[in-house]
Write a protein that holds these residues in place. Structure first.
Motif, PDB file in Angstrom:
ATOM      1  N   TRP A  29      41.705  76.083 -34.037  1.00 12.30           N
ATOM      2  CA  TRP A  29      40.855  74.948 -33.672  1.00 12.30           C
ATOM      3  C   TRP A  29      41.652  73.651 -33.595  1.00 12.30           C
ATOM      4  N   VAL A  30      42.720  73.527 -34.392  1.00 13.25           N
ATOM      5  CA  VAL A  30      43.543  72.317 -34.336  1.00 13.25           C
ATOM      6  C   VAL A  30      44.283  72.250 -33.005  1.00 13.25           C
ATOM      7  N   ALA A  60      42.051  71.271 -30.218  1.00 17.56           N
ATOM      8  CA  ALA A  60      41.642  69.870 -30.237  1.00 17.56           C
ATOM      9  C   ALA A  60      42.779  68.927 -29.871  1.00 17.56           C
ATOM     10  N   VAL A  79      42.783  64.745 -35.226  1.00 21.23           N
ATOM     11  CA  VAL A  79      41.824  65.394 -36.111  1.00 21.23           C
ATOM     12  C   VAL A  79      42.326  65.323 -37.551  1.00 21.23           C
ATOM     13  N   GLY A  91      41.876  67.662 -40.858  1.00 23.86           N
ATOM     14  CA  GLY A  91      41.427  68.974 -41.292  1.00 23.86           C
ATOM     15  C   GLY A  91      41.482  69.096 -42.802  1.00 23.86           C
ATOM     16  N   GLY A 114      38.281  73.850 -41.894  1.00 21.06           N
ATOM     17  CA  GLY A 114      37.915  73.309 -40.596  1.00 21.06           C
ATOM     18  C   GLY A 114      38.014  71.800 -40.468  1.00 21.06           C
ATOM     19  N   LEU A 115      37.311  71.301 -39.463  1.00 17.96           N
ATOM     20  CA  LEU A 115      37.368  69.893 -39.076  1.00 17.96           C
ATOM     21  C   LEU A 115      36.611  69.001 -40.056  1.00 17.96           C
ATOM     22  N   ALA A 158      37.227  63.598 -36.373  1.00 12.89           N
ATOM     23  CA  ALA A 158      38.002  63.620 -35.131  1.00 12.89           C
ATOM     24  C   ALA A 158      37.880  62.282 -34.421  1.00 12.89           C
ATOM     25  N   LYS A 194      33.244  67.049 -46.684  1.00 14.76           N
ATOM     26  CA  LYS A 194      33.131  66.597 -45.296  1.00 14.76           C
ATOM     27  C   LYS A 194      32.076  65.497 -45.202  1.00 14.76           C
TER      28      LYS A 194
END
Length: 332
Positions: free
Chosen positions: A89-90, A93, A127, A129, A149-150, A153, A197
């Motif tokens: 995912w990084v 992105a 991003v 993470g 995960g994120l 961003a 998060k």
């Protein structure tokens, strides 16, 4: 910045010397082992060891987010990397990213939380993470970094840059993440304590900034007594011995600010009282991107500086912080 003579003439309050402070004052002269290249260090103490994590580049071929440990803050050993490569995912992105930047380590809800950033120089397609582990002991069967995960961003259309994360818990137990580099400055957002998060309804708050070229980044927040302190780096890193980076601080009664420097200037308007700065002729250039560790009744400021006598390599540096009678930190 206070000179040593000015500091000695002031009444020092706050931290007692504590065991080992006298020796800690010469840490930078005594440190040995694997202390370079270390850029953007963060630090935590766990199981009798000090753990430092730092920025790493893919080209180094040693994995991402380099990890070092020491039993005494003096002798440092390289322990490898947190991640062999970025999760998919990084790369989706930020396809052009070349390394994991500016990690931040903390412990909450039974797990060590390691935030990091992926970006490219001069761009704000970035991003932040998160990876976590229940222990920092690789020999423990429970050890293992998990991709969470994120976290935050930013895109090129945004007026902020989602790098340089720092997690913090305030006096009321609320969790926060500060972050930011250039653009419109340093931001603060409230986190869900359980996940680390942002809360779904969390607003992005501005806490520090400078006029163009907006050279401000690397926030780090601590609390001492009833006051909150926001450390940031000014000017330019990553130029070896030509780096102009330096570290400043502001103070507030609220984690969300406003933060003012010793002269009363708001950090949203470029304020900041100098804590670390290279003078003409100094060997160690560009001292910045600090973390602050509270350990055994003392505060230590952990940062990188560029060694002008060794090709401008970034090196791990540690100095004690003492406090003036009116509550300002000074590196000694």
């Amino acid at each position: 910045m206070l000179t040593r003579r000015q500091f000695s003439l002031m009444t020092v309050a706050g931290l007692a010397a504590g065991p080992g402070l006298a020796s800690a004052q010469t840490l930078n002269d005594r440190m040995t082992g694997d202390v370079s290249p270390v850029h953007d260090p963060c630090i935590i103490k766990a199981n009798g060891l000090y753990h430092v994590f730092c920025t790493s580049q893919m080209r180094a071929g040693k994995g991402l987010i380099h990890w070092r440990t020491s039993p005494d803050l003096v002798t440092w050993t390289f322990r490898g990397a947190v991640m062999p490569a970025f999760p998919g995912w990084v790369m989706a992105a930020v396809p052009e990213t070349k390394g994991a930047w500016a990690p931040d380590i903390s412990f909450s809800h039974g797990r060590y939380r390691l935030y990091y950033a992926a970006s490219t120089f001069g761009k704000n397609q970035s991003v932040i993470g998160l990876v976590t582990t229940p222990t920092l002991d690789p020999a423990d069967p429970a050890f293992g970094w998990k991709d969470e995960g994120l976290v935050v961003a930013s895109m090129q259309s945004d007026d902020f840059n989602a790098i340089d994360p720092n997690a913090f818990v305030d006096a009321d137990g609320r969790h926060w993440l500060s972050f930011g580099s250039f653009w419109s400055g340093i931001k603060l957002i409230e986190l869900d304590p359980a996940t680390g998060k942002p809360k779904p309804d969390a607003k992005r708050l501005a806490v520090a900034g400078r006029s163009r070229p907006s050279a401000i980044e690397a926030p780090f927040i601590i609390r001492r007594g009833d006051d909150y302190y926001l450390f940031v780096s000014f000017d330019f890193c990553c130029r070896g011995a030509d780096s102009s980076y330096y570290t400043v601080v502001g103070r507030s009664k609220s984690v969300s600010g406003p933060y003012f420097d010793r002269d009363g200037t708001d950090m949203l308007r470029g304020g900041g009282t100098t804590v670390l700065r290279a003078e003409a002729g100094d060997r160690w250039k560009g001292p910045g991107h600090c973390a602050v560790l509270e350990d055994a009744g003392r505060h230590l400021i952990v940062y990188h500086a560029y060694d002008a006598d060794n090709g401008g390599k970034p090196v791990l540096r540690i100095r004690p912080l003492d406090w003036t009678a009116d509550g300002w930190p000074a590196a000694v």
